[in-house]
Design an enzyme around this catalytic site. Structure first.
Site, PDB file in Angstrom:
ATOM      1  CE1 TYR A 108      30.103  15.564  61.680  1.00  0.00           C
ATOM      2  CE2 TYR A 108      28.059  16.799  61.619  1.00  0.00           C
ATOM      3  CZ  TYR A 108      29.338  16.575  61.156  1.00  0.00           C
ATOM      4  OH  TYR A 108      29.852  17.369  60.160  1.00  0.00           O
ATOM      5  CD  GLU A 113      22.811  17.311  59.168  1.00  0.00           C
ATOM      6  OE1 GLU A 113      22.191  17.009  60.225  1.00  0.00           O
ATOM      7  OE2 GLU A 113      22.308  17.982  58.273  1.00  0.00           O
ATOM      8  CD  GLN A 170      31.205  27.365  41.970  1.00  0.00           C
ATOM      9  OE1 GLN A 170      30.126  27.417  41.407  1.00  0.00           O
ATOM     10  NE2 GLN A 170      32.257  27.986  41.495  1.00  0.00           N
ATOM     11  NE  ARG A 230      20.383  20.596  61.849  1.00  0.00           N
ATOM     12  CZ  ARG A 230      21.410  20.946  61.111  1.00  0.00           C
ATOM     13  NH1 ARG A 230      22.495  21.454  61.669  1.00  0.00           N
ATOM     14  NH2 ARG A 230      21.369  20.805  59.801  1.00  0.00           N
ATOM     15  CG  HIS A 286      28.194  14.900  56.794  1.00  0.00           C
ATOM     16  ND1 HIS A 286      27.583  15.915  56.111  1.00  0.00           N
ATOM     17  CD2 HIS A 286      28.484  15.397  58.017  1.00  0.00           C
ATOM     18  CE1 HIS A 286      27.515  16.989  56.880  1.00  0.00           C
ATOM     19  NE2 HIS A 286      28.045  16.696  58.045  1.00  0.00           N
TER      20      HIS A 286
HETATM   21  P1  FAD Z   1      31.685  36.545  31.107  1.00  0.00           P
HETATM   22  O1  FAD Z   1      30.643  35.972  31.937  1.00  0.00           O
HETATM   23  O2  FAD Z   1      32.140  35.792  29.935  1.00  0.00           O
HETATM   24  O3  FAD Z   1      31.179  37.990  30.635  1.00  0.00           O
HETATM   25  C1  FAD Z   1      31.831  38.772  29.682  1.00  0.00           C
HETATM   26  C2  FAD Z   1      30.855  39.774  29.094  1.00  0.00           C
HETATM   27  O4  FAD Z   1      31.556  40.741  28.332  1.00  0.00           O
HETATM   28  C3  FAD Z   1      29.843  39.143  28.152  1.00  0.00           C
HETATM   29  O5  FAD Z   1      28.539  39.474  28.557  1.00  0.00           O
HETATM   30  C4  FAD Z   1      30.163  39.776  26.801  1.00  0.00           C
HETATM   31  O6  FAD Z   1      29.024  39.969  25.998  1.00  0.00           O
HETATM   32  C5  FAD Z   1      30.785  41.087  27.217  1.00  0.00           C
HETATM   33  N1  FAD Z   1      31.683  41.682  26.220  1.00  0.00           N
HETATM   34  C6  FAD Z   1      32.756  41.115  25.634  1.00  0.00           C
HETATM   35  N2  FAD Z   1      33.347  41.984  24.811  1.00  0.00           N
HETATM   36  C7  FAD Z   1      32.633  43.129  24.876  1.00  0.00           C
HETATM   37  C8  FAD Z   1      32.758  44.395  24.266  1.00  0.00           C
HETATM   38  N3  FAD Z   1      33.738  44.676  23.423  1.00  0.00           N
HETATM   39  N4  FAD Z   1      31.849  45.340  24.555  1.00  0.00           N
HETATM   40  C9  FAD Z   1      30.849  45.096  25.425  1.00  0.00           C
HETATM   41  N5  FAD Z   1      30.684  43.916  26.029  1.00  0.00           N
HETATM   42  C10 FAD Z   1      31.576  42.950  25.762  1.00  0.00           C
HETATM   43  N6  FAD Z   1      30.971  29.337  37.124  1.00  0.00           N
HETATM   44  C11 FAD Z   1      30.838  29.004  38.381  1.00  0.00           C
HETATM   45  O7  FAD Z   1      31.503  29.586  39.235  1.00  0.00           O
HETATM   46  N7  FAD Z   1      29.968  28.033  38.781  1.00  0.00           N
HETATM   47  C12 FAD Z   1      29.205  27.375  37.893  1.00  0.00           C
HETATM   48  O8  FAD Z   1      28.437  26.498  38.286  1.00  0.00           O
HETATM   49  C13 FAD Z   1      29.306  27.719  36.537  1.00  0.00           C
HETATM   50  N8  FAD Z   1      28.555  27.094  35.619  1.00  0.00           N
HETATM   51  C14 FAD Z   1      28.679  27.452  34.322  1.00  0.00           C
HETATM   52  C15 FAD Z   1      27.885  26.802  33.386  1.00  0.00           C
HETATM   53  C16 FAD Z   1      27.967  27.160  32.052  1.00  0.00           C
HETATM   54  C17 FAD Z   1      27.113  26.442  31.058  1.00  0.00           C
HETATM   55  C18 FAD Z   1      28.856  28.197  31.644  1.00  0.00           C
HETATM   56  C19 FAD Z   1      28.950  28.601  30.202  1.00  0.00           C
HETATM   57  C20 FAD Z   1      29.657  28.828  32.568  1.00  0.00           C
HETATM   58  C21 FAD Z   1      29.581  28.453  33.910  1.00  0.00           C
HETATM   59  N9  FAD Z   1      30.369  29.049  34.878  1.00  0.00           N
HETATM   60  C22 FAD Z   1      30.228  28.712  36.182  1.00  0.00           C
HETATM   61  C23 FAD Z   1      31.439  29.979  34.519  1.00  0.00           C
HETATM   62  C24 FAD Z   1      31.079  31.435  34.812  1.00  0.00           C
HETATM   63  O9  FAD Z   1      29.869  31.762  34.192  1.00  0.00           O
HETATM   64  C25 FAD Z   1      32.219  32.314  34.343  1.00  0.00           C
HETATM   65  O10 FAD Z   1      33.387  32.000  35.057  1.00  0.00           O
HETATM   66  C26 FAD Z   1      31.914  33.781  34.542  1.00  0.00           C
HETATM   67  O11 FAD Z   1      30.757  34.139  33.850  1.00  0.00           O
HETATM   68  C27 FAD Z   1      33.065  34.639  34.065  1.00  0.00           C
HETATM   69  O12 FAD Z   1      32.729  35.976  34.279  1.00  0.00           O
HETATM   70  P2  FAD Z   1      33.342  37.162  33.432  1.00  0.00           P
HETATM   71  O13 FAD Z   1      32.638  38.366  33.900  1.00  0.00           O
HETATM   72  O14 FAD Z   1      34.816  37.135  33.526  1.00  0.00           O
HETATM   73  O15 FAD Z   1      33.006  36.857  31.914  1.00  0.00           O
HETATM   74  P1  NAP Z   2      37.513  23.349  31.634  1.00  0.00           P
HETATM   75  O1  NAP Z   2      36.911  23.007  32.930  1.00  0.00           O
HETATM   76  O2  NAP Z   2      38.894  23.859  31.575  1.00  0.00           O
HETATM   77  O3  NAP Z   2      37.368  22.063  30.710  1.00  0.00           O
HETATM   78  C1  NAP Z   2      37.773  22.043  29.389  1.00  0.00           C
HETATM   79  C2  NAP Z   2      37.691  20.608  28.863  1.00  0.00           C
HETATM   80  O4  NAP Z   2      38.124  20.602  27.535  1.00  0.00           O
HETATM   81  C3  NAP Z   2      38.521  19.621  29.615  1.00  0.00           C
HETATM   82  O5  NAP Z   2      37.818  18.402  29.679  1.00  0.00           O
HETATM   83  C4  NAP Z   2      39.759  19.443  28.749  1.00  0.00           C
HETATM   84  O6  NAP Z   2      40.160  18.139  29.086  1.00  0.00           O
HETATM   85  C5  NAP Z   2      39.205  19.693  27.357  1.00  0.00           C
HETATM   86  N1  NAP Z   2      40.132  20.351  26.454  1.00  0.00           N
HETATM   87  C6  NAP Z   2      41.008  21.363  26.702  1.00  0.00           C
HETATM   88  N2  NAP Z   2      41.666  21.703  25.585  1.00  0.00           N
HETATM   89  C7  NAP Z   2      41.198  20.919  24.592  1.00  0.00           C
HETATM   90  C8  NAP Z   2      41.496  20.792  23.220  1.00  0.00           C
HETATM   91  N3  NAP Z   2      42.410  21.561  22.637  1.00  0.00           N
HETATM   92  N4  NAP Z   2      40.852  19.848  22.511  1.00  0.00           N
HETATM   93  C9  NAP Z   2      39.908  19.066  23.080  1.00  0.00           C
HETATM   94  N5  NAP Z   2      39.602  19.126  24.396  1.00  0.00           N
HETATM   95  C10 NAP Z   2      40.249  20.051  25.129  1.00  0.00           C
HETATM   96  O7  NAP Z   2      36.629  24.457  30.902  1.00  0.00           O
HETATM   97  P2  NAP Z   2      35.085  24.570  30.644  1.00  0.00           P
HETATM   98  O8  NAP Z   2      34.388  23.284  30.779  1.00  0.00           O
HETATM   99  O9  NAP Z   2      34.973  25.324  29.381  1.00  0.00           O
HETATM  100  O10 NAP Z   2      34.584  25.482  31.823  1.00  0.00           O
HETATM  101  C11 NAP Z   2      35.013  26.849  31.863  1.00  0.00           C
HETATM  102  C12 NAP Z   2      35.078  27.313  33.277  1.00  0.00           C
HETATM  103  O11 NAP Z   2      33.765  27.425  33.797  1.00  0.00           O
HETATM  104  C13 NAP Z   2      35.825  26.308  34.106  1.00  0.00           C
HETATM  105  O12 NAP Z   2      37.009  26.875  34.604  1.00  0.00           O
HETATM  106  C14 NAP Z   2      34.886  25.916  35.183  1.00  0.00           C
HETATM  107  O13 NAP Z   2      35.474  26.031  36.456  1.00  0.00           O
HETATM  108  C15 NAP Z   2      33.728  26.879  35.081  1.00  0.00           C
HETATM  109  N6  NAP Z   2      32.535  26.081  35.315  1.00  0.00           N
HETATM  110  C16 NAP Z   2      32.310  25.656  36.568  1.00  0.00           C
HETATM  111  C17 NAP Z   2      31.242  24.862  36.823  1.00  0.00           C
HETATM  112  C18 NAP Z   2      30.976  24.404  38.231  1.00  0.00           C
HETATM  113  O14 NAP Z   2      30.087  23.619  38.446  1.00  0.00           O
HETATM  114  N7  NAP Z   2      31.681  24.866  39.219  1.00  0.00           N
HETATM  115  C19 NAP Z   2      30.401  24.474  35.807  1.00  0.00           C
HETATM  116  C20 NAP Z   2      30.656  24.916  34.529  1.00  0.00           C
HETATM  117  C21 NAP Z   2      31.742  25.712  34.293  1.00  0.00           C
HETATM  118  P3  NAP Z   2      41.184  17.241  28.280  1.00  0.00           P
HETATM  119  O15 NAP Z   2      42.328  18.156  28.011  1.00  0.00           O
HETATM  120  O16 NAP Z   2      41.490  16.093  29.158  1.00  0.00           O
HETATM  121  O17 NAP Z   2      40.435  16.809  27.069  1.00  0.00           O
HETATM  122 FE1  SF4 Z   3      28.017  29.053  49.489  1.00  0.00          FE
HETATM  123 FE2  SF4 Z   3      27.768  31.556  48.606  1.00  0.00          FE
HETATM  124 FE3  SF4 Z   3      27.464  29.508  46.910  1.00  0.00          FE
HETATM  125 FE4  SF4 Z   3      25.629  30.058  48.804  1.00  0.00          FE
HETATM  126  S1  SF4 Z   3      26.187  31.328  47.058  1.00  0.00           S
HETATM  127  S2  SF4 Z   3      26.447  28.065  48.324  1.00  0.00           S
HETATM  128  S3  SF4 Z   3      26.925  30.699  50.475  1.00  0.00           S
HETATM  129  S4  SF4 Z   3      29.319  30.061  48.009  1.00  0.00           S
END
Ligand code: FAD
Ligand code: NAP
Ligand code: SF4
Length: 690
Positions: free
Chosen positions: A169, A167, A347, A217, A255
């Protein structure tokens, strides 16, 4: 009946001791190593993994001296007093029937501290400190520190040590001309450059006796220019074997390498072929030492297949043991479908380490918090309704049910998962499917009553007579209110990822957060707009990133040859500065590099003025700066809105008004900076207390 995973679960006789199976828990720096006050926590963390049946644990790295510190006051094993403290760890692991080796980690020029040393005075790109070049006496002092550390580890009750030689080191820095410019007996020709690890292993063996495990390693693939050649790797493998190593573990990538080695987009077992190559060569030359392969092995099936194919004698899994302490025990019981699989997101583990926070796990918030987050049986059984089966709702419902409560989980969609159903469609995020598989099974095992396809209203919940309601209803997409956005060629990320709405060949993405980045990757990889994302075949992935056979190319790195982009994509944000600044510390660079490969154009500091017809497509009119004059128009076929999210919690007020106890979790609680790590952690912690 054939036992499950016959290769993976076969014991390994090392002569003086026998490992119960072929699974090694690879070294992970959790942050618990760096303070005396965390030793009890660390003992509980490792003891839980030992109880879960892992064959051999390797601790996070401990420095043999101050020069070897990864950062100021990093965990060090250099005195008998320190060794006494380690007895708590070894005692706890042995009480559970486990075996544990201490990793000796000298970081050399990677040390983020002013006392760092190296073969030559060459600063690394990942530390602001320039190392001091060691004199020959200085090198001798480092060797003695390694030997003292191993002796103390033995006194502390460890079953062995791992000498960290990869890695990039300290030891690795001696091996290659990239970092070793010395002209004395420790530099120049390869026999001189490899003298350090050989002396260290030989002198440790002399000090600890025959019945003590020494894992070396070995960097099989440096992934840096001027890295080791294949002949050098083989020569070193033989030399450390002769010097007394018991096992050879595989190290992949320095790294500072610009090739991802463990992120979720790296195909599973993507580097096992290198261990296999070495194993074949050593066997052909009559050298028999058990080899451990590593990197992105996260299921028993993958481990079993690698061993059955003769890639290695053992497999090393590190993060999968944060995700599930009982990985091996579940495999042994034939319950692999109940394993909480590591999705390689980094994460809560590596991103925490790099932010000087204690590691944990996105899918298992108990990791490294075993003493504080305990899932006790409930004192009195209650009836709960959990609304929303995204990560927050799933974690809450299963934790509550595990504790003995009656739980009804309502989900509007036809399946569980919430936004994870979109996340898993992103190329390189296929692993997110595993979390849904895990929870699907967990709901059955814990006895949660799952009601799919039911969008509940407050009246339903009131009629249900629940003791309490947990709202895990997630989020809605934020409306950026751009004039003209009602054009049918303007879509939201939900339209694209969930509903599969078609997207044209030229795209502008509004918003460069996590979802904007993922969208850019999804659309630029293509190949078309079907629902499933194309999983890269390992050989295509290697070509994309420039990973080569180390026999053909020193260090195993060549010019990257990415596949052409499927679309012309522009990714926009309002704030000035670098795109993706808020992405994960250890993965943000990978996302940026991936988009660069696909020639995604990044525009920052923009104002969205309006959307309107333009040429044969749709125009996104933008300006830069405060004056908002001289609009630039991006003529595209589709605009995709990824402008953030707002909480969805319309059920809260009527329930509160009716006097029903209500708790908000996940996105329904706070949408800003929401991720699944926070959603699952918050939900689990709350459910553990109700
Ligand atoms: P949600 O996942 O939004 O779930 C809410 C659920 O509630 C939904 O299934 C909805 O249908 C249901 N619901 C709402 N209202 C009702 C109702 N009245 N009755 C019954 N059901 C209902 N996070 C990461 O940590 N790492 C990532 O790499 C990552 N990548 C992402 C990539 C994408 C493209 C997207 C869209 C999101 C990503 N996220 C990632 C974000 C992550 O998925 C969300 O932070 C997470 O899903 C939030 O969980 P939650 O349970 O709060 O809500
Ligand atoms: P986000 O990370 O908060 O990004 C929102 C984007 O929209 C930013 O670029 C913001 O930047 C822009 N924005 C905000 N308000 C706006 C407005 N009124 N008009 C136009 N642009 C606006 O949210 P997200 O991309 O929806 O992701 C949602 C959550 O999912 C995030 O909190 C993220 O952590 C999680 N997620 C994580 C991963 C991961 O790899 N860890 C991947 C996907 C999602 P500007 O204000 O500069 O334009
Ligand atoms: Fe790290 Fe857990 Fe994500 Fe695996 S699932 S990479 S152990 S945070």
């Amino acid at each position: 009946m054939t036992p499950p995973y016959p290769h993976l679960l076969a014991p390994l006789d090392l002569g003086f001791t026998t490992l119960p199976n072929r699974v090694l828990m690879g070294s992970m720096h959790t942050g618990l190593e760096d303070s005396k006050k965390h030793f009890t926590r660390m003992a509980a963390f490792y003891a839980e993994r030992a109880r879960g049946g892992v064959g051999l644990i390797v601790t996070g790295g401990f420095a043999p001296n101050i020069e070897g510190w990864a950062k100021p006051f990093a965990g060090t094993l250099a005195t008998p007093r320190a060794a006494v403290r380690h007895r708590e760890i070894t005692g706890a692991v042995h009480a559970e029937g486990g075996k544990i080796a201490l990793q000796i980690l000298h970081t050399g020029r990677y040390g983020y501290q002013p006392f760092c040393v190296a073969p030559s005075r060459i600063q690394s790109p990942i530390s602001p400190f320039t190392p001091r070049e060691l004199s020959a006496r200085g090198i001798e002092r480092q060797i003695r520190a390694f030997v003292r550390c191993a002796r103390l580890a033995r006194e502390a009750g460890y079953d062995g040590v791992e000498v960290m030689g990869s890695e990039g080191y300290f030891i690795n820095q001696f091996l290659v001309t990239h970092t070793n410019h010395r002209k004395d007996d420790w530099g120049g020709s390869y026999p001189h450059r490899m003298r350090l690890p050989v002396e260290i292993v030989a002198r440790i063996r002399e000090a600890v006796g025959r019945d003590f495990i020494i894992i070396y390693r070995l960097s099989l693939l440096d992934l840096i220019p001027d890295g080791s050649s294949w002949d050098e790797v083989v020569l070193l493998a033989k030399a450390v074997t002769d010097a007394g190593a018991t096992l050879l573990n595989s190290g992949i990538g320095w790294h500072e390498a610009r090739i991802p080695t463990i992120a979720t987009s790296v195909p599973r077992a993507a580097f096992a072929w290198v261990t296999q190559k070495l194993r074949r060569q050593l066997h052909a030359d009559g050298v028999r030492i058990p080899l451990v392969t590593s990197n992105r092995i996260n299921t028993p099936e993958v481990g079993e297949q690698l061993l059955a194919d003769g890639c290695a004698d053992l497999v090393s899994l590190a993060r999968p043991f944060l995700a599930d302490a009982d990985f091996v025990a579940k495999a042994q019981r034939g319950q692999a479908d109940q394993i909480n699989t590591c999705i390689a997101c980094n994460q809560a583990c590596l991103d925490h380490t790099f932010a000087n926070r204690i590691s944990s796990c996105l899918v298992n918030p108990r990791a490294c918090h075993e003493l504080e987050l305990v899932i006790h049986p409930a004192r009195a059984k209650k009836r709960f309704a959990v609304v929303g089966a995204g990560p927050a709702g799933l974690a809450a419902a299963t934790t509550l049910a595990e504790r003995g409560h009656e739980v009804h989980l309502y989900e509007a969609a036809a399946d569980i998962g919430g936004q994870f159903n979109m996340a898993r469609r992103i190329p390189g995020k296929e692993e997110f499917d595993e979390t849904l598989r895990y929870f699907r099974r967990r709901l059955q095992v814990t006895g949660v009553a799952l009601h799919l396809g039911q969008r509940v209203e407050s009246a339903d919940l009131l009629a249900g007579g629940y003791d309490a309601v947990l709202l895990a209803t997630g989020v809605t997409a934020r409306d950026p209110r751009i004039p003209g956005q009602d054009d049918p060629r303007v879509l939201s990320y939900v339209d694209v990822l969930q509903h599969g709405r078609p997207v044209g060949p030229r795209v502008a993405i509004v918003g460069a957060g996590g979802i904007g980045f993922d969208m850019a990757e999804y659309l630029s990889v293509g190949p078309d707009l079907g629902h499933a994302s194309p999983t890269l075949a390992p050989e295509v992935w290697r070509r994309e990133w420039g990973v080569a056979d180390p026999e053909a190319q020193r260090g195993g790195v060549v010019r990257a040859a990415p596949e052409p982009a499927a679309r012309v994509v522009t990714l926009l944000q309002r704030k000035p500065g670098k795109h993706g600044a808020a992405l994960g510390k250890t993965t943000g660079w990978i996302h940026r590099a991936a988009l660069k490969m696909k020639q995604v154009e990044m525009l920052a500091g923009v104002n969205y003025e309006r959307i309107g017809a333009q040429g044969d497509g749709v125009g996104l009119f933008i300006t830069f700066g405060e004056s908002r004059r001289d609009a630039t128009v991006l003529e595209v076929d589709t605009v995709v809105l990824c402008a953030g999210q707002e909480p969805r919690r319309e059920l809260q007020a009527p329930l509160v008004a009716a006097g029903v106890p209500v708790q908000l979790i996940g996105g329904a609680d706070v949408a800003t900076e929401l991720d699944a790590k926070r959603a699952i952690d918050q939900a689990t912690r709350l459910a553990a207390t109700l």
